[in-house]
Design an enzyme around this catalytic site. Structure first.
Site, short mmCIF file in Angstrom:
data_model
loop_
_atom_site.label_atom_id
_atom_site.label_comp_id
_atom_site.label_asym_id
_atom_site.label_seq_id
_atom_site.Cartn_x
_atom_site.Cartn_y
_atom_site.Cartn_z
N THR A 26 0.88 -1.18 0.00
CA THR A 26 0.00 0.00 0.00
C THR A 26 0.92 1.23 0.00
O THR A 26 1.39 1.63 -1.05
CB THR A 26 -0.97 -0.02 1.20
OG1 THR A 26 -0.24 -0.18 2.40
CG2 THR A 26 -1.97 -1.14 1.05
N LYS A 85 3.71 -7.05 4.15
CA LYS A 85 3.57 -5.64 3.84
C LYS A 85 3.46 -4.86 5.14
O LYS A 85 2.96 -5.37 6.14
CB LYS A 85 2.35 -5.38 2.97
CG LYS A 85 1.02 -5.55 3.69
CD LYS A 85 -0.14 -4.91 2.96
CE LYS A 85 -0.07 -3.41 2.98
NZ LYS A 85 -0.55 -2.81 4.26
N THR A 105 -2.28 -1.76 7.84
CA THR A 105 -2.48 -3.19 8.07
C THR A 105 -1.19 -3.94 7.86
O THR A 105 -0.38 -3.59 7.01
CB THR A 105 -3.56 -3.74 7.10
OG1 THR A 105 -4.83 -3.29 7.51
CG2 THR A 105 -3.56 -5.25 7.07
N GLU A 131 6.26 4.40 8.36
CA GLU A 131 6.01 5.71 7.75
C GLU A 131 6.88 6.80 8.38
O GLU A 131 6.82 7.04 9.58
CB GLU A 131 4.53 6.06 7.88
CG GLU A 131 3.71 5.22 6.91
CD GLU A 131 2.24 5.24 7.20
OE1 GLU A 131 1.86 5.73 8.26
OE2 GLU A 131 1.49 4.75 6.35
#
Lengths: 510, 510
Positions: B222, B248, B267, B364
């Site tokens: 993602t 992921k 997720t 992130e």
């Protein structure tokens, strides 16, 4: 006068924050002298604590010692404050549950335990700049040294002691407590503080004027951007009672030494002084309940300090309304005066909630004030756990910063809350959850509530309305669990207050 | 070939991160085809899920539909992947404990429960772009529709079914599982995915080549900045076994729709496919243990998703080493083949740890990789709780970002950890705590460990050494509790991995 130099703008809660004045301009209010409690005197001064302490390092940069010296023409912020009651006051306290309790916390809890239900204090000494935490036995001795000195200065045997002091048989040697906030892992600069104490305790310096109280509130500040002080006044029976509250918010104490060596620290300190006649045991129960729904329901960054302390004092000096009828009992207790105590408890709770909100509003980098109201859970503890989980979620706090009506993150953080057990067991029911953004009270735009999730089903969202609602500084999130697995038996609620996560936070906390 | 276009730079862990190449350049490795497990075929394609779904809004901005359309000359990232085992494979799974479980999680857990200890699967269908979470009964039906379609396509009655498929009496109707990640609160675009399935399941499209595996890993992504795939190979008895892992990381799925209406979601998805012959029940126990010390020990932002899923497949197709001796039993179990199972469990655990680290590294805004090792606690759960508390503290994460050897924040967050109960009760002893920053392994500067707190006492810190140690991308924090209240009986340890909190995080998560 100093405290009048802040403009009080009559802060309107629904004005978009970007157009507002500074936090100090909006949240510092003029103190009406008549609302201050009777029988308290305060003083504060600059002891130079931040400059006195050095982090434990092997190299001393020459500039380190002078970094925090204020401009010669600028009065330095006070960093030591003394609050003295003219008579020994009933005392109550709530303290951090962190395993690593700072020396003043260990000292205060030990002293209160030893003094028992009739504990009395005469004074609270507070310093900012050094938390006296992780300082071992030496830290305890340093606290005791300063406490002993204040006691000696306030003793009636001291001919310079404040004239209103009355000897009280119930007062014990535990009657001065201390609170500290600031850098941790560094010894308290005892000599620096000690040489201020005679000045602080001098009758000519101790004052009851609003200026003196505001200066004391400034002495509590670390990275707070404004001093936090509020009062309450109310009639109880034949007495006109007042409470004054001072607190300080989570803040970095050493902004110039954030790199290795500087041990930054956030702490919540608060003191509530009232002239209502309340026994220590009753005051403790009132404070427990007030803290439970105020200071224990706020979050700035989710980190619990080693120094968090809230103290409450009640000296019974509230004036009589009807001077012909002065036969009020010495002290109110829950069993004998439930109405008086209940009303007092409500006033204290209301003041604690107001004071706790000031800390959230002054949260580091905070641009939003977010209320999370969780309704219709099994127990209060479960509602509180869910509200806390939502309020500390980094994703929720980022969404609030971005003015994003992100019910998904709210739901997700509610879903992983660690729920306290109950009998019978209670669980969330995903098909019953409602998430609604409410308009702030008194907002001029007459906006309707914005349901984003109803019975677990995402709703079509009016983008214009969402944009408007989320643009307010104050964001109200309502999470209705509709009783979860208990159905109509699940009726408990809890409210939490938090702020957003901004880039400014990362900058402050580097 | 596509997967070779990433330069593999031979990443040196101790090089200051600022001078490094992109994460994709450093962490994408060439896959040796001989290390891939036998008997698996994979395919992936672009179904256009992100463009197909619209957030539930009352206004549709014209640009919204085209926002994510890639440049015409740029191949769009695949968003659907199919992994097929040539024979029904043993299956194990671990799933989010969030109350709000997404439809594919509910479907998979229900199916595995119904299938019992001999559960078998033939295929895992995965999509990114839409999490199919908070979609109620419709979401479950959508998952079932897609699962049914894949089952029909892979059925031996389908004359186009892949030729290696062998009918197995043990296989049941639960033999296709699905994983989804992406936007929540929006229905899965079933038609878009469905029309890709025939293509994905076609024998000419299903491949065992490393390219196909890497493309599948890309389909899982993602906001991940690189595809995450690793392999392991080892000899067990007379079999050469392999495991391939794809996962992921936490990521925002809708970077252009972060304002109200876009429901961003993070997720963790992972799949581990092995050709070792392991029974489902044994595989489940191996996976439980591996996940306990890997994926359950990482944190990026502390938010647990509604979709977190790790699946493991074992199809028993590992080749024999000595072809003259092929009498290995059908499946290994813990009771009958403890040595085989233990070795397999170690390999799976090691791979899970490696794969979980990739998620932290791709966190992130992450610029640091921080290992928190808590030693000599009462129980593993207590050590884990303390390591978790340190690793999720916003203040600690900000300090790591600022390269500040801030033992105070580490101590503070350890001190408020919510400790699981033990018999007898165990507590931290503040006077026994050591906090040390360790040099990363293989660092060229030959730095010594940096003790900052010894027996609860702050240490003089060599600033030059601290600066150097904290400037590495990888920071190793060692917290030795020296047994706490249990003394020499407290010997449990846990390791947690986290990243720093940067301004970039706030930007990504707006």
């Amino acid at each position: 006068m100093w405290y009048r130099t802040f403009r009080t703008l009559g802060y309107t809660i629904c004005r978009p924050y970007a157009t507002c004045a500074t936090k100090a301009e909006r949240f510092v209010k003029t103190i009406d002298p008549s609302t201050l409690p009777r029988g308290y005197l305060v003083s504060s001064t600059y002891a130079g604590i931040k400059n006195a302490i050095r982090p434990v390092t092997s190299t001393n940069e020459p500039s380190a010692a002078t970094t925090n010296v204020p401009h010669p023409q600028e009065a330095p912020k006070p960093d030591v404050a003394l609050i003295v009651s003219s008579v020994p006051a009933a005392i109550a306290g709530t303290f951090t549950t962190n395993v690593f309790k700072a020396a003043p916390v260990v000292h205060a809890t030990t002293a209160l335990k030893a003094a028992g239900p009739n504990a009395r204090v005469r004074a609270i000494l507070t310093n900012s700049g050094c938390a006296n935490a992780v300082t071992g036995q030496q830290g305890l001795e340093d606290t005791q040294t300063l406490v002993n000195r204040v006691q000696a200065l306030l003793s009636p045997r001291n001919q310079n002691a404040i004239p209103t002091y009355e000897q009280d048989a119930r007062s014990s040697s535990t009657d001065v407590l201390m609170m500290s906030t600031g850098v941790i892992g560094v010894r308290l600069p005892v000599a620096h503080i000690q040489r201020c104490l005679e000045h602080l305790a001098a009758p000519s310096i101790l004052q009851s004027h609003p200026d003196a109280w505001l200066e004391a509130a400034r002495a509590y500040m670390t990275t707070d951007t404004f001093p936090k002080i509020r009062t309450r006044q109310f009639i109880l029976g034949n007495r006109r009672c007042s409470i004054v509250g001072i607190d300080k918010g989570a803040g970095m104490i050493h902004p110039r030494m954030t790199r290795s060596g500087g041990q930054l620290h956030a702490t919540l300190l608060g003191v509530f002084a009232t002239d209502a006649p309340i026994s220590s045991a009753t005051l403790q129960r009132c404070l427990d309940e007030a803290v439970r729904v105020s200071f224990n329901c706020i979050s700035v960054d989710g980190d619990m300090s080693t120094n968090d302390t809230i103290l409450a004092l009640a000296n019974g000096q509230a004036p009589f309304v009807d001077l012909d009828c002065t036969d009020t009992p010495n002290e109110w207790t829950e069993t004998e005066h439930p109405d008086m105590v209940n009303k007092f408890a409500e006033e204290l709770k209301s003041l604690c909630i107001e004071m706790s909100h000031l800390i959230v509003r002054d949260g580091e980098g905070a641009e939003k004030f977010v209320q999370v109201h969780v309704r219709n859970a099994g127990t209060y503890e479960q509602a509180h756990a869910i509200a806390s989980s939502i309020s500390t979620s980094a994703l929720v706090k980022c969404a609030m910063h971005g003015e994003d009506a992100n019910w998904g993150r709210i739901l997700c953080s509610a879903g992983y809350a660690s729920l306290p057990a109950s009998t019978p067991a209670w669980t969330l029911d995903p098909s019953k959850v409602n998430v609604t953004f409410l308009p702030p009270p008194h907002q001029p735009d007459d906006l309707a509530p914005l349901p984003t999730l109803v019975n677990g089903v995402p709703q079509a969202v009016n983008e214009t309305q969402a944009k408007k609602l989320l643009s307010y500084e104050d964001i109200y999130v309502d999470v209705d669990l509709q009783g979860g697995s208990w159905g109509s038996q699940g009726r408990s609620e809890a409210t939490y207050w938090t702020c957003d996560f901004s880039k400014e936070y990362i900058t402050v906390r580097w």
